[in-house]
Write an enzyme that holds these catalytic residues in place. Structure first.
Site, PDB file in Angstrom:
ATOM      1  N   ALA A  33       3.129  -2.119  -7.503  1.00  2.92           N
ATOM      2  CA  ALA A  33       1.671  -2.703  -7.613  1.00  2.92           C
ATOM      3  C   ALA A  33       1.297  -3.138  -6.407  1.00  2.92           C
ATOM      4  O   ALA A  33       2.044  -3.471  -5.196  1.00  2.92           O
ATOM      5  CB  ALA A  33       1.722  -3.896  -8.578  1.00  2.92           C
ATOM      6  N   LYS A  64      -3.587  -1.500  -8.600  1.00  2.00           N
ATOM      7  CA  LYS A  64      -2.984  -0.599  -8.132  1.00  2.00           C
ATOM      8  C   LYS A  64      -3.727   0.634  -8.111  1.00  2.00           C
ATOM      9  O   LYS A  64      -4.955   0.819  -7.880  1.00  2.00           O
ATOM     10  CB  LYS A  64      -2.173   0.050  -9.736  1.00  2.00           C
ATOM     11  CG  LYS A  64      -0.983  -1.032 -10.066  1.00  2.00           C
ATOM     12  CD  LYS A  64      -0.142  -0.468 -11.162  1.00  2.00           C
ATOM     13  CE  LYS A  64       0.447   0.966 -11.000  1.00  2.00           C
ATOM     14  NZ  LYS A  64       1.077   1.130  -9.758  1.00  2.00           N
ATOM     15  N   GLY A  65      -3.063   1.774  -7.217  1.00  2.00           N
ATOM     16  CA  GLY A  65      -3.728   2.898  -6.832  1.00  2.00           C
ATOM     17  C   GLY A  65      -3.781   2.959  -5.258  1.00  2.00           C
ATOM     18  O   GLY A  65      -4.348   4.048  -4.650  1.00  2.00           O
ATOM     19  N   GLY A  66      -3.094   2.023  -4.703  1.00  2.00           N
ATOM     20  CA  GLY A  66      -2.947   2.128  -3.083  1.00  2.00           C
ATOM     21  C   GLY A  66      -2.126   3.648  -2.715  1.00  2.00           C
ATOM     22  O   GLY A  66      -2.538   4.213  -1.968  1.00  2.00           O
ATOM     23  N   GLU A 107      -0.536   7.021 -13.421  1.00  2.00           N
ATOM     24  CA  GLU A 107       0.202   5.630 -13.644  1.00  2.00           C
ATOM     25  C   GLU A 107      -0.276   5.152 -14.697  1.00  2.00           C
ATOM     26  O   GLU A 107       0.626   4.544 -15.595  1.00  2.00           O
ATOM     27  CB  GLU A 107       0.223   4.904 -12.287  1.00  2.00           C
ATOM     28  CG  GLU A 107       0.951   5.316 -11.249  1.00  2.00           C
ATOM     29  CD  GLU A 107       0.856   4.640  -9.657  1.00  2.00           C
ATOM     30  OE1 GLU A 107       1.474   4.515  -9.123  1.00  2.00           O
ATOM     31  OE2 GLU A 107      -0.195   3.890  -9.741  1.00  2.00           O
TER      32      GLU A 107
HETATM   33  C1  5RP Z   1       0.545   3.693  -6.281  1.00  2.00           C
HETATM   34  C2  5RP Z   1       0.552   2.483  -6.529  1.00  2.00           C
HETATM   35  C3  5RP Z   1       1.877   1.522  -5.943  1.00  2.00           C
HETATM   36  O1  5RP Z   1       2.469   1.446  -6.933  1.00  2.00           O
HETATM   37  C4  5RP Z   1       1.303   0.682  -4.961  1.00  2.00           C
HETATM   38  O2  5RP Z   1       0.542   1.165  -4.133  1.00  2.00           O
HETATM   39  C5  5RP Z   1       2.477   0.087  -4.350  1.00  2.00           C
HETATM   40  O3  5RP Z   1       3.178   0.824  -3.273  1.00  2.00           O
HETATM   41  P1  5RP Z   1       4.509   0.239  -2.522  1.00  2.00           P
HETATM   42  O4  5RP Z   1       5.610   0.267  -3.850  1.00  2.00           O
HETATM   43  O5  5RP Z   1       4.775   1.542  -1.909  1.00  2.00           O
HETATM   44  O6  5RP Z   1       4.107  -0.942  -2.172  1.00  2.00           O
HETATM   45  O7  5RP Z   1      -0.169   1.714  -7.434  1.00  2.00           O
HETATM   46  O8  5RP Z   1      -0.671   4.291  -6.747  1.00  2.00           O
END
Ligand code: 5RP
Length: 231
Positions: free
Chosen positions: A88, A99-101, A108
């Protein structure tokens, strides 16, 4: 360069979460760097994925799974996942998530909705007092509808910014776009906003995962894990 403290926290959360995976499970994985760590731990515990049915939320993760020798099961053959493990961008005290980065929010959310339990693995930087503190809210939108969606956001006092990757590409795995929307502040009703945004034609899904996470694993610098449970 060795792993950062953040990497170590992610690794601790991922290793801990994978310990809960049992033979016979249908397991969904989201996407992102923490999920990739979980996939590596999974490949060690279940070589070739034997005894598991697996699905993932992005094309990037599909190729990671291939390289780890973990075969995927088509969604047509899975009604329900026993468990989904995901990362997340933000987690608030109620375990609501942003979420969505990593561009994969629609798949998801779909896999999470198909799962009996959603468990989230994060490093400490993801813990926030309110959603929207550190990240804009991503909306997956149909490209044709972008001008309309931007106007609808603006009518609500919100501004959307089209997201692009460093290489200039701007489509999700579903052929859609992402608008990043800065949220106004802590007093916002997230569920009202989520419901309202999802009624705008052209908005496919939002990056708000409200009331969905059963448990959050927070990796600590010591390598230990704090488990947060939905109250
Ligand atoms: C992807 C997400 C990822 O879970 C969120 O960006 C976290 O990424 P990371 O584990 O690289 O910190 O939501 O859409």
């Amino acid at each position: 360069m060795g792993p950062t403290e953040q990497d170590r926290e992610k690794q601790a959360a991922a290793t801990h979460a994978v310990q809960g995976v049992r033979e016979g499970m249908a397991l969904a994985l989201g996407s992102g760097s923490t999920v990739e760590m979980a996939a590596r731990a999974l490949a060690e515990r279940f070589p070739r994925g034997t005894g598991l049915r697996l699905a993932v939320a992005s094309e990037g993760m599909e190729s990671r799974m291939r390289s780890l020798g973990l075969p995927l099961t088509p969604l047509s053959e899975i009604d329900r996942f026993d468990l989904m493990l995901d990362g997340a961008d933000e987690v608030d005290p109620e375990l609501d998530l942003l979420k969505g980065g990593g561009w994969a929010l629609f798949r998801e959310k779909l896999l999470a909705r198909m799962s009996r339990s959603l468990e989230i693995m994060v490093d400490r930087s993801k813990l926030v007092d309110h959603i929207g503190r550190d990240h804009p809210l991503p909306l997956e939108i149909v490209p044709f509808a972008r001008p309309y969606v931007l106007r609808e956001l603006s009518r609500r006092g919100l501004e959307g910014h089209l997201r692009r990757r460093p290489d200039g590409t701007d489509r999700t795995d579903n052929g859609n776009e992402i608008l990043d929307v800065k949220l106004p502040g802590p007093s916002l009703s997230l569920s009202a906003l989520d419901q309202e945004l999802r009624t705008v034609p052209g908005v496919v899904e939002t990056g708000l995962f409200l009331g969905m996470a059963a448990r959050v694993y927070v990796g600590l610098p010591s390598g230990k894990v704090e488990v947060r449970q939905r109250p």
